[in-house]
Design a protein around this motif. Structure first.
Motif, PDB file in Angstrom:
ATOM      1  N   LEU A  90       0.803  -0.909  -0.191  1.00  0.00           N
ATOM      2  CA  LEU A  90       0.057   0.024   0.048  1.00  0.00           C
ATOM      3  C   LEU A  90       0.878   1.266  -0.018  1.00  0.00           C
ATOM      4  O   LEU A  90       1.474   1.608   0.972  1.00  0.00           O
ATOM      5  CB  LEU A  90      -0.987  -0.078   1.296  1.00  0.00           C
ATOM      6  N   PRO A  91       0.963   1.713  -1.069  1.00  0.00           N
ATOM      7  CA  PRO A  91       1.796   3.014  -1.074  1.00  0.00           C
ATOM      8  C   PRO A  91       1.418   4.270  -0.405  1.00  0.00           C
ATOM      9  O   PRO A  91       0.294   4.499  -0.666  1.00  0.00           O
ATOM     10  CB  PRO A  91       1.775   3.257  -2.754  1.00  0.00           C
ATOM     11  N   SER A  92       1.976   4.891   0.473  1.00  0.00           N
ATOM     12  CA  SER A  92       1.563   5.851   1.235  1.00  0.00           C
ATOM     13  C   SER A  92       2.833   6.897   1.714  1.00  0.00           C
ATOM     14  O   SER A  92       2.625   7.784   2.586  1.00  0.00           O
ATOM     15  CB  SER A  92       0.797   5.365   2.402  1.00  0.00           C
ATOM     16  N   TYR A  93       3.984   6.606   1.302  1.00  0.00           N
ATOM     17  CA  TYR A  93       5.318   7.199   1.827  1.00  0.00           C
ATOM     18  C   TYR A  93       5.543   8.248   0.511  1.00  0.00           C
ATOM     19  O   TYR A  93       6.029   7.910  -0.589  1.00  0.00           O
ATOM     20  CB  TYR A  93       6.280   6.430   2.392  1.00  0.00           C
ATOM     21  N   SER A  94       5.875   9.669   0.946  1.00  0.00           N
ATOM     22  CA  SER A  94       6.566  10.455  -0.111  1.00  0.00           C
ATOM     23  C   SER A  94       8.060  10.072   0.160  1.00  0.00           C
ATOM     24  O   SER A  94       8.491   9.624   0.802  1.00  0.00           O
ATOM     25  CB  SER A  94       6.132  11.939   0.554  1.00  0.00           C
ATOM     26  N   ILE A  95       8.756  10.906  -0.956  1.00  0.00           N
ATOM     27  CA  ILE A  95      10.116  10.574  -0.872  1.00  0.00           C
ATOM     28  C   ILE A  95      10.829  11.182   0.401  1.00  0.00           C
ATOM     29  O   ILE A  95      11.915  10.486   0.746  1.00  0.00           O
ATOM     30  CB  ILE A  95      10.732  11.276  -2.174  1.00  0.00           C
ATOM     31  N   GLY A  96      10.338  12.201   1.093  1.00  0.00           N
ATOM     32  CA  GLY A  96      10.888  12.492   2.209  1.00  0.00           C
ATOM     33  C   GLY A  96      10.879  11.552   3.205  1.00  0.00           C
ATOM     34  O   GLY A  96      11.824  11.622   4.081  1.00  0.00           O
ATOM     35  N   ALA A 149      10.910   8.331   2.610  1.00  0.00           N
ATOM     36  CA  ALA A 149      11.546   7.322   2.283  1.00  0.00           C
ATOM     37  C   ALA A 149      13.035   7.629   2.655  1.00  0.00           C
ATOM     38  O   ALA A 149      13.816   6.884   2.817  1.00  0.00           O
ATOM     39  CB  ALA A 149      11.367   7.165   0.670  1.00  0.00           C
ATOM     40  N   GLN A 150      13.393   8.797   2.290  1.00  0.00           N
ATOM     41  CA  GLN A 150      14.746   9.111   2.728  1.00  0.00           C
ATOM     42  C   GLN A 150      15.077   9.070   4.094  1.00  0.00           C
ATOM     43  O   GLN A 150      16.232   8.504   4.440  1.00  0.00           O
ATOM     44  CB  GLN A 150      14.783  10.736   2.474  1.00  0.00           C
ATOM     45  N   LYS A 151      14.142   9.461   5.074  1.00  0.00           N
ATOM     46  CA  LYS A 151      14.288   9.093   6.229  1.00  0.00           C
ATOM     47  C   LYS A 151      14.310   7.784   6.825  1.00  0.00           C
ATOM     48  O   LYS A 151      15.098   7.279   7.653  1.00  0.00           O
ATOM     49  CB  LYS A 151      13.226   9.746   7.198  1.00  0.00           C
ATOM     50  N   LYS A 152      13.471   6.679   6.161  1.00  0.00           N
ATOM     51  CA  LYS A 152      13.335   5.246   6.329  1.00  0.00           C
ATOM     52  C   LYS A 152      14.683   4.589   5.754  1.00  0.00           C
ATOM     53  O   LYS A 152      14.985   3.578   6.169  1.00  0.00           O
ATOM     54  CB  LYS A 152      12.425   4.923   6.079  1.00  0.00           C
ATOM     55  N   THR A 153      15.117   5.223   4.791  1.00  0.00           N
ATOM     56  CA  THR A 153      16.271   4.579   4.155  1.00  0.00           C
ATOM     57  C   THR A 153      17.600   5.205   4.208  1.00  0.00           C
ATOM     58  O   THR A 153      18.671   4.396   3.738  1.00  0.00           O
ATOM     59  CB  THR A 153      16.137   4.470   2.535  1.00  0.00           C
ATOM     60  N   SER A 154      17.577   6.319   4.762  1.00  0.00           N
ATOM     61  CA  SER A 154      19.016   6.972   5.136  1.00  0.00           C
ATOM     62  C   SER A 154      19.559   7.462   3.704  1.00  0.00           C
ATOM     63  O   SER A 154      20.720   7.574   3.553  1.00  0.00           O
ATOM     64  CB  SER A 154      19.898   6.238   5.869  1.00  0.00           C
ATOM     65  N   LEU A 155      18.587   7.476   2.572  1.00  0.00           N
ATOM     66  CA  LEU A 155      19.351   7.837   1.413  1.00  0.00           C
ATOM     67  C   LEU A 155      19.071   9.417   0.885  1.00  0.00           C
ATOM     68  O   LEU A 155      18.068   9.822   1.608  1.00  0.00           O
ATOM     69  CB  LEU A 155      18.539   6.790   0.270  1.00  0.00           C
ATOM     70  N   THR A 156      19.242   9.934   0.103  1.00  0.00           N
ATOM     71  CA  THR A 156      18.965  11.168  -0.644  1.00  0.00           C
ATOM     72  C   THR A 156      18.043  11.083  -1.716  1.00  0.00           C
ATOM     73  O   THR A 156      17.957   9.774  -2.423  1.00  0.00           O
ATOM     74  CB  THR A 156      20.298  11.729  -1.231  1.00  0.00           C
ATOM     75  N   ALA A 157      17.076  12.008  -1.845  1.00  0.00           N
ATOM     76  CA  ALA A 157      16.007  11.990  -3.047  1.00  0.00           C
ATOM     77  C   ALA A 157      16.810  11.751  -4.438  1.00  0.00           C
ATOM     78  O   ALA A 157      16.336  10.878  -5.171  1.00  0.00           O
ATOM     79  CB  ALA A 157      15.370  13.067  -2.841  1.00  0.00           C
TER      80      ALA A 157
END
Length: 82
Positions: free
Chosen positions: A9-15, A17-25
């Motif tokens: 179920l998609p519900s996360y914005s890239i922001g 995703a960044q926090k959850k993955t420690s990656l950059t946009a």
DNA sequence: TTTCTGACA
DNA sequence: TGTCAGCA
């Protein structure tokens, strides 16, 4: 609490995703550009990541930490799916 | 304010 | 990969 949401179920914005993955946009968008991740689209053209996608991005980060590159991950993913 | 695309270093 | 500009 009962958060019975599907892992796809998609519900996360890239922001998020960044926090959850420690990656950059940039990296997240690049991985999607390479076809490593396939997020959904919403409001105009915003990417919506699911729990599954967040985990996928984490997997990519792990592989990068193991000395792999985008091409290497793509090849590995191809071998796993195909 | 945040995200998206395209382009350049 | 980082950064810039313009747009929704």
């Amino acid at each position: 609490m009962n958060t019975n949401i599907d892992p796809d179920l998609p519900s996360y914005s890239i922001g998020v995703a960044q926090k959850k993955t420690s990656l950059t946009a940039r990296q997240i968008r690049y991985y999607e550009q390479e076809g490593l991740v396939k997020p959904a689209r919403s409001d105009g053209n915003q990417r919506l990541y699911s729990k599954n996608d967040i985990l996928e991005l984490k997997q990519i980060k792990e592989l990068m930490g193991q000395g792999l590159s985008l091409a290497g991950i793509k090849k590995l993913k191809k071998s796993n799916e195909k």
